[in-house]
Scaffold this motif. Sequence first.
Motif, PDB file in Angstrom:
ATOM      1  N   GLN A 186       0.827  -1.190   0.000  1.00  0.00           N
ATOM      2  CA  GLN A 186       0.000   0.000   0.000  1.00  0.00           C
ATOM      3  C   GLN A 186       0.874   1.259   0.000  1.00  0.00           C
ATOM      4  O   GLN A 186       1.995   1.236   0.525  1.00  0.00           O
ATOM      5  CB  GLN A 186      -0.918   0.008   1.225  1.00  0.00           C
ATOM      6  N   PRO A 187       0.378   2.352  -0.561  1.00  0.00           N
ATOM      7  CA  PRO A 187       1.160   3.599  -0.602  1.00  0.00           C
ATOM      8  C   PRO A 187       1.648   4.050   0.766  1.00  0.00           C
ATOM      9  O   PRO A 187       2.761   4.566   0.894  1.00  0.00           O
ATOM     10  CB  PRO A 187       0.166   4.602  -1.209  1.00  0.00           C
ATOM     11  N   GLN A 188       0.830   3.853   1.824  1.00  0.00           N
ATOM     12  CA  GLN A 188       1.252   4.300   3.147  1.00  0.00           C
ATOM     13  C   GLN A 188       2.451   3.505   3.667  1.00  0.00           C
ATOM     14  O   GLN A 188       3.270   4.033   4.423  1.00  0.00           O
ATOM     15  CB  GLN A 188       0.098   4.213   4.160  1.00  0.00           C
ATOM     16  N   ASN A 189       2.563   2.245   3.250  1.00  0.00           N
ATOM     17  CA  ASN A 189       3.721   1.444   3.654  1.00  0.00           C
ATOM     18  C   ASN A 189       4.967   1.861   2.884  1.00  0.00           C
ATOM     19  O   ASN A 189       6.084   1.793   3.397  1.00  0.00           O
ATOM     20  CB  ASN A 189       3.441  -0.040   3.442  1.00  0.00           C
ATOM     21  N   ALA A 190       4.758   2.289   1.654  1.00  0.00           N
ATOM     22  CA  ALA A 190       5.893   2.751   0.843  1.00  0.00           C
ATOM     23  C   ALA A 190       6.491   4.018   1.424  1.00  0.00           C
ATOM     24  O   ALA A 190       7.690   4.277   1.281  1.00  0.00           O
ATOM     25  CB  ALA A 190       5.440   2.988  -0.598  1.00  0.00           C
ATOM     26  N   ILE A 240      12.831  -3.175  14.598  1.00  0.00           N
ATOM     27  CA  ILE A 240      11.712  -2.900  15.500  1.00  0.00           C
ATOM     28  C   ILE A 240      10.337  -2.956  14.829  1.00  0.00           C
ATOM     29  O   ILE A 240       9.320  -2.997  15.524  1.00  0.00           O
ATOM     30  CB  ILE A 240      11.867  -1.520  16.170  1.00  0.00           C
ATOM     31  N   SER A 241      10.290  -2.985  13.506  1.00  0.00           N
ATOM     32  CA  SER A 241       8.995  -2.925  12.819  1.00  0.00           C
ATOM     33  C   SER A 241       8.779  -4.131  11.910  1.00  0.00           C
ATOM     34  O   SER A 241       9.433  -4.261  10.870  1.00  0.00           O
ATOM     35  CB  SER A 241       8.886  -1.637  12.002  1.00  0.00           C
ATOM     36  N   SER A 242       7.862  -5.004  12.286  1.00  0.00           N
ATOM     37  CA  SER A 242       7.518  -6.151  11.446  1.00  0.00           C
ATOM     38  C   SER A 242       6.833  -5.686  10.165  1.00  0.00           C
ATOM     39  O   SER A 242       6.966  -6.317   9.110  1.00  0.00           O
ATOM     40  CB  SER A 242       6.608  -7.117  12.215  1.00  0.00           C
ATOM     41  N   GLN A 243       6.106  -4.575  10.261  1.00  0.00           N
ATOM     42  CA  GLN A 243       5.444  -4.022   9.074  1.00  0.00           C
ATOM     43  C   GLN A 243       6.471  -3.560   8.054  1.00  0.00           C
ATOM     44  O   GLN A 243       6.299  -3.774   6.847  1.00  0.00           O
ATOM     45  CB  GLN A 243       4.538  -2.854   9.474  1.00  0.00           C
ATOM     46  N   LEU A 250       9.395  -4.682   2.916  1.00  0.00           N
ATOM     47  CA  LEU A 250      10.616  -4.967   2.164  1.00  0.00           C
ATOM     48  C   LEU A 250      10.494  -6.297   1.414  1.00  0.00           C
ATOM     49  O   LEU A 250      10.915  -6.405   0.253  1.00  0.00           O
ATOM     50  CB  LEU A 250      11.819  -5.005   3.114  1.00  0.00           C
ATOM     51  N   ILE A 251       9.927  -7.293   2.073  1.00  0.00           N
ATOM     52  CA  ILE A 251       9.736  -8.591   1.426  1.00  0.00           C
ATOM     53  C   ILE A 251       8.866  -8.441   0.189  1.00  0.00           C
ATOM     54  O   ILE A 251       9.177  -8.970  -0.891  1.00  0.00           O
ATOM     55  CB  ILE A 251       9.102  -9.598   2.408  1.00  0.00           C
ATOM     56  N   LYS A 252       7.775  -7.709   0.331  1.00  0.00           N
ATOM     57  CA  LYS A 252       6.848  -7.554  -0.787  1.00  0.00           C
ATOM     58  C   LYS A 252       7.451  -6.721  -1.915  1.00  0.00           C
ATOM     59  O   LYS A 252       7.169  -6.970  -3.095  1.00  0.00           O
ATOM     60  CB  LYS A 252       5.548  -6.939  -0.286  1.00  0.00           C
ATOM     61  N   ILE A 253       8.274  -5.755  -1.570  1.00  0.00           N
ATOM     62  CA  ILE A 253       8.959  -4.972  -2.608  1.00  0.00           C
ATOM     63  C   ILE A 253       9.890  -5.874  -3.413  1.00  0.00           C
ATOM     64  O   ILE A 253       9.929  -5.815  -4.648  1.00  0.00           O
ATOM     65  CB  ILE A 253       9.737  -3.801  -1.984  1.00  0.00           C
ATOM     66  N   LEU A 260      18.965  -0.419   9.901  1.00  0.00           N
ATOM     67  CA  LEU A 260      18.721  -1.601  10.729  1.00  0.00           C
ATOM     68  C   LEU A 260      17.747  -1.334  11.871  1.00  0.00           C
ATOM     69  O   LEU A 260      17.044  -2.253  12.312  1.00  0.00           O
ATOM     70  CB  LEU A 260      20.041  -2.130  11.291  1.00  0.00           C
ATOM     71  N   ILE A 261      17.691  -0.107  12.365  1.00  0.00           N
ATOM     72  CA  ILE A 261      16.779   0.193  13.476  1.00  0.00           C
ATOM     73  C   ILE A 261      15.317  -0.046  13.093  1.00  0.00           C
ATOM     74  O   ILE A 261      14.611  -0.801  13.768  1.00  0.00           O
ATOM     75  CB  ILE A 261      16.999   1.626  13.998  1.00  0.00           C
ATOM     76  N   PRO A 262      14.810   0.562  12.000  1.00  0.00           N
ATOM     77  CA  PRO A 262      13.425   0.270  11.633  1.00  0.00           C
ATOM     78  C   PRO A 262      13.218  -1.184  11.232  1.00  0.00           C
ATOM     79  O   PRO A 262      12.146  -1.761  11.465  1.00  0.00           O
ATOM     80  CB  PRO A 262      13.149   1.223  10.462  1.00  0.00           C
ATOM     81  N   PHE A 263      14.242  -1.802  10.638  1.00  0.00           N
ATOM     82  CA  PHE A 263      14.147  -3.210  10.252  1.00  0.00           C
ATOM     83  C   PHE A 263      13.972  -4.090  11.483  1.00  0.00           C
ATOM     84  O   PHE A 263      13.198  -5.052  11.475  1.00  0.00           O
ATOM     85  CB  PHE A 263      15.403  -3.621   9.487  1.00  0.00           C
TER      86      PHE A 263
END
Length: 254
Positions: free
Chosen positions: A31-35, A89-92, A97-100, A84-87
């Motif tokens: 979704q755009p908000q995840n991007a 702490i955030s599963s979202q 990243l996986i979906k990209i 690495l910090i957002p990677f």
Amino acid sequence: MKISTLPFLLATVLGFITIITRRAVKLGYIQPQNAKNVYYLLGVLGLWTVVSSILAIKGFYASPRFWALLPGLWFPFVPVSFCLIPFAISSQFRDSLIKILNATPIYWLVYLQGLRIAALGTLYKTIIGQFPVHVELIIGISDLIFGCSAFYIAKRVRANTIGWRSLAIWNLVGAGIIIIPGEIAIQMGLPGFLQMFNSPPTAEVMFEFPLVIAPTIIVPLLVLMNGLVAWWLFKTQPVSLRGKKGKIMLRSPI
């Protein structure tokens, strides 16, 4: 001011990440908000590049106070920590990243590493006496060889003659030839108790603008992409790296 291709190389890497993210949105993978989280991170990396460049131009990186911190051992990890910090702490964020990557033809990601043939520049500078020989021997040549190998690996991906494990290992090698050897090599050419190479040019030139852009943002980003792709391959374990129209074939939807 010295003329350099490094700013254009950085723009290519950041532009590539932007393009594959926008493509994933367009194809409906995220979704755009995840991007937006990816774009925010790219903004932070861009800001860091500006700040680091200004510090280099102002001479901060040439000060004894800076050398006393042994920057060769940790400075390239600054942009790595931003990622690495957002990677961590955030599963979202990880899911995005996986979906990209799911939406991206894998050979694109391999060709990205081909940008490392830019190491030809440091090889040339070494030959004419403007770049430290020990750094070129320890990481420059291996980096150049890895960049050249990207074109062969991409060809095998497109022909579907390489498996995901081999590709993951290739990416891990790409990261490994830089992470530890690179930090040690740089610090061995900087003022401090670890310095072993003090004949000009020393590794101090790597903290001058515009060359500072390479160790403080471009190389860390390419190594991060190595690690990200390897992590994604181990996590998804695609049956084939090249399905219809270049899309990967996953064992199960993710």
